[in-house]
Write a protein that holds these residues in place. Sequence first.
Motif, PDB file in Angstrom:
ATOM      1  N   ARG A 228      -8.076  -3.975  -1.107  1.00 28.56           N
ATOM      2  CA  ARG A 228      -7.461  -2.786  -0.531  1.00 28.56           C
ATOM      3  C   ARG A 228      -7.777  -1.543  -1.365  1.00 28.56           C
ATOM      4  O   ARG A 228      -7.992  -0.460  -0.826  1.00 28.56           O
TER       5      ARG A 228
ATOM      6  N   THR B 220       4.883   0.142  -4.729  1.00 28.27           N
ATOM      7  CA  THR B 220       3.936  -0.968  -4.687  1.00 28.27           C
ATOM      8  C   THR B 220       4.124  -1.787  -5.947  1.00 28.27           C
ATOM      9  O   THR B 220       4.358  -1.235  -7.029  1.00 28.27           O
TER      10      THR B 220
ATOM     11  N   LYS C 133      -5.152   3.612   6.560  1.00 28.34           N
ATOM     12  CA  LYS C 133      -4.042   2.676   6.428  1.00 28.34           C
ATOM     13  C   LYS C 133      -4.245   1.397   7.233  1.00 28.34           C
ATOM     14  O   LYS C 133      -3.936   0.306   6.773  1.00 28.34           O
TER      15      LYS C 133
ATOM     16  N   TYR D 248      -9.784   1.685   0.157  1.00 28.08           N
ATOM     17  CA  TYR D 248      -9.275   3.050   0.265  1.00 28.08           C
ATOM     18  C   TYR D 248     -10.116   4.015  -0.563  1.00 28.08           C
ATOM     19  O   TYR D 248     -10.306   5.178  -0.172  1.00 28.08           O
TER      20      TYR D 248
ATOM     21  N   ASN E 291       0.847  -1.174   0.000  1.00 25.70           N
ATOM     22  CA  ASN E 291       0.000   0.000   0.000  1.00 25.70           C
ATOM     23  C   ASN E 291       0.888   1.230   0.000  1.00 25.70           C
ATOM     24  O   ASN E 291       2.015   1.200   0.505  1.00 25.70           O
TER      25      ASN E 291
ATOM     26  N   ALA F 234      -2.725   0.259  -4.155  1.00 25.22           N
ATOM     27  CA  ALA F 234      -2.690  -0.994  -3.400  1.00 25.22           C
ATOM     28  C   ALA F 234      -2.659  -2.159  -4.382  1.00 25.22           C
ATOM     29  O   ALA F 234      -3.496  -3.044  -4.337  1.00 25.22           O
TER      30      ALA F 234
ATOM     31  N   LEU G  14      -6.313  -3.576   4.148  1.00 22.99           N
ATOM     32  CA  LEU G  14      -5.293  -2.536   4.172  1.00 22.99           C
ATOM     33  C   LEU G  14      -4.304  -2.776   5.307  1.00 22.99           C
ATOM     34  O   LEU G  14      -3.122  -2.438   5.179  1.00 22.99           O
TER      35      LEU G  14
END
Length: 682
Positions: free
Chosen positions: A471, A267, A495, A475, A200, A439, A612
């Motif tokens: 994820r 990432t 997070k 987010y 992430n 992510a 996450l």
Amino acid sequence: MPRWFTALFWSSIAIAAVVVGLSTWDAFSASPPDADPVRPRQVKIERDKWGVPHIHGKTDADVAYGIALAHAEDDFRNLEEVLAAVRGRAGAILGEDGAGIDFAGHAFDARGVADRGYMSLSPATRALVEAYAQGLNDYARSHSQEQRLQGLFPVTGRDIVAGFVLRSPFFFGMERVLEPLVKGELPPRDSGPIDERGSNAFAVTAARSGDATTRLIINSHQPWAGGVTWWELVVHSDEGWDFAGANFPGAPFPLLGHNKNLGWANTVNRPDLIDVYKLVLNDDGTQYRFDGKWLPLESKRVWLRVKFGPLVLPVPRTVYRSRHGMVILNDKGAFAIRHAGIGEVAQVEQYYRLNKAQNFAEWQAVMAMQAVPATNFVYADREGHIGMFYNAKFPDRRPGFDWKGVLPGDTSAALWTGYKPWVANPMVVDPSSGWVANANNIPWVSTAPQDNLKASDFAPELGIETYTTNRMHRYAELFAGVNGPISREALLRIKFDKAYSRSSPAGKWMLAVLALDTNGKPDLAEAQALLRRWDWTANGIGPADSLAVAVMASVGRQVYRGDPLPPAEPKLREVVDAMKATFGRLDVPLGDYQRLRHGPKDLPVFGGPDTLRAIYAHQGGDGRRVADNGDGFIMLVEWPKNSAVKSRSIHQYGAATIRRASPHYADQSPLFVREEWKDVAF
């Protein structure tokens, strides 16, 4: 003496001689190169109360020397394994698994690529890697009792560069192509990492933060042990190299983190950067047809060193090459593999220059080198700039071919030789929303909807992935729910979120489990009833969390890779049977079921696969989930207005992850499971 006894005696002597020979030939046959010139070094290594090394040098090269010494003090074992792989001797330490790495190194010609390209690196970069090698050599010489392989040292700057050449293709899915071809199967249509290796990253600009502070969260997901596990460090040189972050064994600099003015997170992305070509061979297999001509198929006999018990056995293999790249022969034919960055060595140069960049313009100019073939970069700096850069060295492919399938190897029309420019990559810079994130997902969901890129603006030949992750869905939902400033507290809630979105692939899997017909299957019906009470959050509060996490983990790899999902009922049956066998019940508290274990530490840890707060795990001997991947090294970087950079970090274990006697073997683990931080003394 009876003749039968004499024969037995001499046959025993012969067998013993063979055993002794096989147990020592690896070391005797090793021929390390001469060391690079040894130079005096001016370096000071200080460790903070957490054992994190702060390395001060007169020159950048002095710092690299100190990095090697400090890392070897904490983790010589993994450094030795990385170096053994570069030398084609991983199999002598790791057995068959290591031999597979050695085969890949020979097939890629990683050392040959490094040797041929070495002088193309700048003098400063060569000085850096040579100083790093000198540090490793000095440590190995003064700690010879730690060496498992004789004849591995001295190592050279070329070895360090070869390590980057060897490992780079595996970050964008080489194993998913290479493994099936070696087994005699066709590769999948989509490459990408074979496991749940992910990450992430988040950045919020000062204008959106509510306190005039630009923030960056670095949250890379890597295995918690082995050659690609994070090690934290802080470096300073009199030549202006100041950086705090983390690296992998074998890297002479941090690979992510921050300096005074800027920082970045990485990432893993999954572009299709690997192409497979089927060659047309002549009758005796020594030539291949290309544009109507017969060209020689290059071949070379190599010897793999494979450890079996106390013996290291020599195993012969032949590696092949065409102008496309390495070639694998199997029962289905001859297949050549070509990948982004093939034959190049400048990745080590780019990372070093990124460390030294002092503003956004300099950083972007270094990124335009395109020496790092893949991985997203999420960027932030003290001026308030943020960005999500889908970094990939896209081959310049001609339209009209099935680039996801096996390509014809007999025509130059299908053989790319150049790349798209970096500025053509998907990137979101300074969006009006004030935030960016990634992510391991498609780049079309990098910020708020009004600022996102459109997939239709990018050609399909680029091979950008189409998968999403839970994820990403979370987010996007969470940022959308913040109407005002995105404060530090709001950002950290995002997070450390532990929930699943019903819209995500993982959520759809759970819905399939909930939709099963469990009539006449009381244990499955019991599980289903418990899951229907679940709040879709792996926070350790509800009675269904352990069962839900186990159900999600049962298809974790398939979900992450975008593979077709298996039938739900057999997977639920496996999970239920395992939970009943271990605990005799299904409503096990998540803190009892999911643990962080390292030395004396055995702690509950919350989160789950593809949340996450990512926790991936293996099954321990007692049937529990033992965390081994996901959230590991995490860093929160802040640039307050008119103030110096501040950062905090945490590691899942500590600075000395293999030194059981060290106080820093697992001293950060209690903070990690409580989702707390330590200050970085920058």
